[in-house]
Design a protein around this motif. Structure first.
Motif, mmCIF file in Angstrom:
data_model
loop_
_atom_site.group_PDB
_atom_site.id
_atom_site.type_symbol
_atom_site.label_atom_id
_atom_site.label_comp_id
_atom_site.label_asym_id
_atom_site.label_seq_id
_atom_site.Cartn_x
_atom_site.Cartn_y
_atom_site.Cartn_z
ATOM 1 N N VAL A 51 4.585 82.826 -13.101
ATOM 2 C CA VAL A 51 5.809 83.570 -12.846
ATOM 3 C C VAL A 51 6.816 83.229 -13.940
ATOM 4 O O VAL A 51 6.884 82.082 -14.406
ATOM 5 C CB VAL A 51 6.405 83.241 -11.457
ATOM 6 N N LYS A 52 7.583 84.228 -14.376
ATOM 7 C CA LYS A 52 8.702 84.010 -15.278
ATOM 8 C C LYS A 52 9.958 84.573 -14.642
ATOM 9 O O LYS A 52 9.898 85.481 -13.795
ATOM 10 C CB LYS A 52 8.462 84.644 -16.647
ATOM 11 N N GLU A 53 11.097 84.039 -15.052
ATOM 12 C CA GLU A 53 12.380 84.445 -14.482
ATOM 13 C C GLU A 53 13.373 84.684 -15.607
ATOM 14 O O GLU A 53 13.488 83.874 -16.527
ATOM 15 C CB GLU A 53 12.900 83.350 -13.549
ATOM 16 N N THR A 71 2.828 87.442 -4.763
ATOM 17 C CA THR A 71 3.874 88.368 -4.357
ATOM 18 C C THR A 71 5.228 87.686 -4.522
ATOM 19 O O THR A 71 5.343 86.459 -4.385
ATOM 20 C CB THR A 71 3.669 88.852 -2.904
ATOM 21 N N LEU A 72 6.251 88.476 -4.834
ATOM 22 C CA LEU A 72 7.580 87.967 -5.143
ATOM 23 C C LEU A 72 8.632 88.714 -4.337
ATOM 24 O O LEU A 72 8.513 89.911 -4.118
ATOM 25 C CB LEU A 72 7.898 88.153 -6.635
ATOM 26 N N SER A 73 9.688 87.988 -3.945
ATOM 27 C CA SER A 73 10.847 88.616 -3.324
ATOM 28 C C SER A 73 12.026 87.669 -3.436
ATOM 29 O O SER A 73 11.978 86.550 -2.906
ATOM 30 C CB SER A 73 10.586 88.947 -1.855
ATOM 31 N N GLY A 74 13.081 88.095 -4.148
ATOM 32 C CA GLY A 74 14.250 87.243 -4.313
ATOM 33 C C GLY A 74 13.872 85.919 -4.949
ATOM 34 O O GLY A 74 13.241 85.873 -6.004
ATOM 35 N N ASN A 75 14.261 84.811 -4.282
ATOM 36 C CA ASN A 75 13.908 83.497 -4.826
ATOM 37 C C ASN A 75 12.687 82.902 -4.132
ATOM 38 O O ASN A 75 12.468 81.684 -4.166
ATOM 39 C CB ASN A 75 15.101 82.537 -4.719
ATOM 40 N N ARG A 76 11.889 83.761 -3.516
ATOM 41 C CA ARG A 76 10.640 83.319 -2.896
ATOM 42 C C ARG A 76 9.435 83.810 -3.685
ATOM 43 O O ARG A 76 9.445 84.913 -4.235
ATOM 44 C CB ARG A 76 10.539 83.818 -1.452
ATOM 45 N N ILE A 77 8.415 82.960 -3.722
ATOM 46 C CA ILE A 77 7.125 83.299 -4.318
ATOM 47 C C ILE A 77 6.060 83.013 -3.277
ATOM 48 O O ILE A 77 6.079 81.956 -2.632
ATOM 49 C CB ILE A 77 6.844 82.456 -5.578
ATOM 50 N N GLU A 90 10.413 78.493 -2.035
ATOM 51 C CA GLU A 90 11.740 79.095 -2.041
ATOM 52 C C GLU A 90 12.638 78.297 -2.963
ATOM 53 O O GLU A 90 12.692 77.066 -2.876
ATOM 54 C CB GLU A 90 12.311 79.108 -0.623
ATOM 55 N N GLY A 91 13.335 78.991 -3.845
ATOM 56 C CA GLY A 91 14.230 78.331 -4.781
ATOM 57 C C GLY A 91 13.765 78.560 -6.205
ATOM 58 O O GLY A 91 13.349 79.664 -6.575
ATOM 59 N N GLY A 92 13.825 77.510 -7.035
ATOM 60 C CA GLY A 92 13.410 77.620 -8.426
ATOM 61 C C GLY A 92 11.906 77.737 -8.576
ATOM 62 O O GLY A 92 11.140 77.558 -7.622
ATOM 63 N N LEU A 93 11.481 78.017 -9.812
ATOM 64 C CA LEU A 93 10.053 78.211 -10.067
ATOM 65 C C LEU A 93 9.239 76.950 -9.838
ATOM 66 O O LEU A 93 8.024 77.021 -9.639
ATOM 67 C CB LEU A 93 9.856 78.714 -11.500
ATOM 68 N N SER A 94 9.907 75.787 -9.850
ATOM 69 C CA SER A 94 9.207 74.516 -9.640
ATOM 70 C C SER A 94 9.417 73.960 -8.234
ATOM 71 O O SER A 94 9.130 72.778 -7.987
ATOM 72 C CB SER A 94 9.665 73.495 -10.684
ATOM 73 N N SER A 110 9.710 89.855 1.991
ATOM 74 C CA SER A 110 10.902 90.676 1.795
ATOM 75 C C SER A 110 12.091 89.928 2.355
ATOM 76 O O SER A 110 12.131 89.628 3.563
ATOM 77 C CB SER A 110 10.782 92.034 2.485
ATOM 78 N N GLY A 111 13.064 89.589 1.479
ATOM 79 C CA GLY A 111 14.229 88.857 1.944
ATOM 80 C C GLY A 111 13.830 87.558 2.607
ATOM 81 O O GLY A 111 13.124 86.737 2.015
ATOM 82 N N ASN A 112 14.266 87.363 3.871
ATOM 83 C CA ASN A 112 13.897 86.134 4.582
ATOM 84 C C ASN A 112 12.754 86.367 5.563
ATOM 85 O O ASN A 112 12.582 85.593 6.517
ATOM 86 C CB ASN A 112 15.117 85.548 5.300
ATOM 87 N N ARG A 113 11.971 87.407 5.319
ATOM 88 C CA ARG A 113 10.793 87.664 6.141
ATOM 89 C C ARG A 113 9.505 87.379 5.355
ATOM 90 O O ARG A 113 9.426 87.640 4.156
ATOM 91 C CB ARG A 113 10.771 89.119 6.629
ATOM 92 N N ILE A 114 8.543 86.848 6.075
ATOM 93 C CA ILE A 114 7.201 86.612 5.540
ATOM 94 C C ILE A 114 6.221 87.272 6.489
ATOM 95 O O ILE A 114 6.339 87.124 7.712
ATOM 96 C CB ILE A 114 6.884 85.105 5.451
#
Length: 295
Positions: A51-53, A71-77, A90-94, A110-114
């Motif tokens: 992933v890149k940001e 899959t990606l959404s906001g700050n979640r991977i 959740e948060g940074g890439l690390s 999506s958002g705060n849903r998984i």
């Protein structure tokens, strides 16, 4: 929504000729389009997820190995590993990975849903933190899609259903003979078994508009609609449902959208992304890619 019928490259490779024949893996079910974020995810042919940001030339970060969906959404991977375990950070890439479910065949964010679809076809969604409680949503599910407060599923019999509101809201049947569903804001898109792409905008009972035929993948993001034809041609339109199509790429096996970004995956494993207008310049992001995801 991923390539239809939920394994994009398998369908496209049979149609793309020599260009498609170079790809040996295939994308799995899952959302590959985002809502305007600045993250790009790729799944490489060896199972590594990167992933890149930031900008299109940002540096790749290795996120996980032995992956079959990213899959990606906001700050979640989210990733789904080959052993059927779904992980989310959740948060940074690390940030630290959290195991959210096992026996999984699809993960959605999506958002705060998984959301996850289990191997037995049961679909579950949780809302809130990564350790929130799962709510069972449906049985006999082939595909699960999330967008805001909407949840969409495609059942094994081809029925497409969407609910809006809380996790226990009532399902509304949207269509029959569906092989793929996509959600974005107030838009719902379905791809039917005969290759027709349909989109509606507004309430769950809004009227369908036929967008295109000979389609193997349909993607939505904001006011953009993207389709991948069985010829490998990728098209995007912007604005209303009756806007004009713009030809974006040839010899593609996947398309992804997010805000002002468009991504394509070629049969030779090259992933390219453009940012801005529909006529913006393509940037080569990576090679040996089997799945491209945008946040």
């Amino acid at each position: 929504m991923n390539l239809k019928p939920l394994c994009v490259a398998t369908a496209v490779l049979a149609l793309a000729g020599p260009a498609g024949a170079a790809a040996t893996a295939y994308a799995v079910p899952g959302t590959v389009s985002g809502d305007g974020g600045n993250r790009i995810g790729t799944l490489r042919s060896n199972g590594d997820a990167y992933v890149k940001e930031g900008g299109l030339s940002a540096t790749w970060v290795l996120e996980h190995d032995h992956v079959k969906q990213v899959t990606l959404s906001g700050n979640r991977i989210g990733v789904l590993t080959g052993d059927g375990i779904a992980w989310v950070k959740e948060g940074g890439l690390s940030a630290t990975w959290v195991k959210v479910a096992d026996d999984v065949k699809q993960i959605a964010l999506s958002g705060n849903r998984i959301g996850v679809v289990k191997d037995n076809g049961e679909a579950y969604v949780k809302e809130g933190g990564l350790s929130a409680t799962w709510v069972k949503e449906a049985d006999k599910v082939k595909e699960l899609e999330l967008s805001g407060n909407r949840i969409g599923v495609v059942k094994g019999n081809g029925g497409a259903y969407v609910k809006e509101g809380g996790l226990s809201a009532t399902w509304v049947k949207e269509s029959d003979d569906v092989i793929g569903i996509d959600l974005s804001g107030k838009r719902i898109g379905v791809l039917t078994a005969n290759g027709a792409a349909w989109v509606k905008e507004g309430g769950l009972s809004a009227t369908w508009v036929r967008e295109a035929g000979d389609v193997i993948q349909l993607e939505l993001s904001g006011d953009r609609i993207g389709v991948l034809k069985d010829t490998g041609d990728a098209y995007v339109k912007e604005g209303g449902l009756s806007a004009n199509w713009v030809h974006e790429y040839t010899h593609a096996i996947q398309i992804a959208l997010s805000g002002k970004r468009i991504g394509v995956l070629k049969g030779n494993g090259e992933a390219r992304v453009k940012e801005g207008g529909l006529g913006a310049t393509w940037v080569l992001e990576a090679g040996n890619v089997t799945e491209l995801a945008l946040s």
